[in-house]
Scaffold this active site. Structure first.
Site, PDB file in Angstrom:
ATOM      1  N   GLU A  39      49.795  38.557  66.055  1.00  0.00           N
ATOM      2  CA  GLU A  39      51.093  38.095  66.546  1.00  0.00           C
ATOM      3  C   GLU A  39      51.012  37.608  67.991  1.00  0.00           C
ATOM      4  OE1 GLU A  39      53.827  37.423  65.077  1.00  0.00           O
ATOM      5  OE2 GLU A  39      53.239  38.180  63.118  1.00  0.00           O
ATOM      6  N   TYR A 122      60.500  40.027  69.882  1.00  0.00           N
ATOM      7  CA  TYR A 122      59.950  39.363  68.699  1.00  0.00           C
ATOM      8  C   TYR A 122      58.678  40.050  68.217  1.00  0.00           C
ATOM      9  CZ  TYR A 122      56.908  36.442  66.001  1.00  0.00           C
ATOM     10  OH  TYR A 122      56.037  36.022  65.037  1.00  0.00           O
ATOM     11  N   ASP A 140      61.709  33.546  65.995  1.00  0.00           N
ATOM     12  CA  ASP A 140      60.844  32.659  66.769  1.00  0.00           C
ATOM     13  C   ASP A 140      61.364  31.242  66.598  1.00  0.00           C
ATOM     14  OD1 ASP A 140      60.099  31.906  64.197  1.00  0.00           O
ATOM     15  OD2 ASP A 140      57.948  32.155  64.528  1.00  0.00           O
TER      16      ASP A 140
END
Length: 367
Positions: A39, A122, A140
């Site tokens: 990520e 996020y 996102d």
């Protein structure tokens, strides 16, 4: 009624994801550390670019313990080329916190994950939902685009108000089951179908739920606030070689951009200043060396998020002074063939590559 509507859309999206998701190495695990690495790497970087970096990283640092035990230079070298180097430094710092303060155990909730360096809302939500199936949404760029079309809203998504609205909306509709898969499906839909331009609406598995499609406003969504023009910074850098063919490089301080990376010393051009004078002034100010710029090696360009750099690199002769580091954390005279061992930013790596080609072409490095 709204719950039934959301459930039907989410079920159709998940069914599409099960059949159409791209194969990615981090989708083969529920290890929160591996998901965390992926990520962070995927922030502002394309999947195709990330995959080889991810595989090399996981081979070198397969666990949070392995990463915590590495030195910063090893970390930055493996990160080199991905850009946004604070991501790699924060990963390293956070891994050390996990080992030193959390007994080597990754946090188990998105709220706890956000307390680690470099992990925002996020990233925390992505890790927690994918690794632990915590019922939290992710937002996102892809998700913002999907939401703006599903609900056909005109709020500018790249403003604080737009960001807040998207998170509120995403929280209302997030799937209560298979949340990790749902979040990935939302991002996958944006990456493969709900494209920024020329969206593939005919292939969309949830077209019937899209208000922008019904209103023929797909290409008008999302609405974004215009960005300011990006300024250009002119920079001069010195390439200094000794009689044995070694070149001088310096290490950027920990509180600077590209912290911990190695570079050819130099700095920003001042108003009304010739670039050769920039190089001489910067070397005097930062290293107390008097240098004379001679032949230009090349001009190099690179764009960062908020500015662009145009850098002129000059071969320089030292004509006076004794080196004393005022700005840099370290300085080393390095063999040309060893430059690849030192982590560098994009422009300095381009200089290094050109210097290698030039030097080896003329056989200087063999002397």
């Amino acid at each position: 009624m709204a719950d039934t509507f959301n459930q039907e859309r989410n079920q159709q999206l998940l069914a599409w994801f099960d059949q159409n998701q791209r194969s990615m190495p981090w989708r083969e695990t529920k290890d929160p550390y591996a998901i965390w690495v992926s990520e962070v790497m995927l922030q502002q970087t394309r999947v195709e670019t990330v995959i080889p970096y991810y595989l090399r990283w996981m081979e070198a640092f397969p666990t949070v313990q392995a990463l915590a035990g590495a030195n910063q230079e090893e970390v930055l070298k493996l990160w080199e080329g991905l850009g946004y180097y604070s991501r790699g430094r924060n990963l390293h710092k956070a891994a050390q916190m996990v080992m030193d303060e959390l007994g080597g155990v990754m946090p188990l909730t998105s709220q706890a994950l956000e307390k680690l360096p470099g992990i925002g809302r996020y990233t925390a939500a992505a890790i927690a939902s994918i690794a632990y199936d915590e019922v939290v949404p992710v937002v996102d760029g892809n998700v913002k685009r999907v939401l703006s079309r599903w609900f056909d809203f005109e709020i500018e998504v790249n403003t604080p108000a737009g960001e807040k609205y998207c998170w509120e909306l995403a929280t209302e509709i997030v799937s209560q089951t298979r949340t990790g898969d749902y979040n990935q499906a939302m991002m996958e839909l944006g990456a493969l179908i709900c494209l920024p331009t020329n969206a593939k609406c005919a292939a969309c598995p949830v077209q019937q739920f899209c208000v922008a499609f019904k209103n023929a406003t797909v290409e008008e969504r999302p609405v974004k606030k215009s960005k300011k023009e990006v300024p250009t910074v002119r920079v001069g850098a010195a390439v200094m070689m000794d009689k044995t063919g070694k070149v001088l490089i310096t290490k950027r301080p920990q509180d600077a951009m590209l912290a911990g990376m190695w570079e050819f010393p130099g700095g920003k051009q001042e108003a009304g200043e010739e670039i050769k004078s920039t190089v001489a002034r910067e070397l005097q100010e930062e290293m107390q060396l008097e240098v004379r710029a001679t032949e230009k090696l090349g001009t190099y360009r690179h764009a960062y998020t908020h500015f662009k750099v145009v850098l002129d690199a000059y071969f320089c002769e030292i004509i006076g002074g004794t080196m004393k580091l005022i700005y840099a954390d370290d300085a080393q005279w390095v063999k040309i063939e060893s430059l690849n061992d030192y982590p560098m930013g994009k422009i300095d790596r381009m200089i290094s590559d050109d210097l290698m080609q030039l030097v080896f072409k003329h056989g200087v490095a063999d002397e």
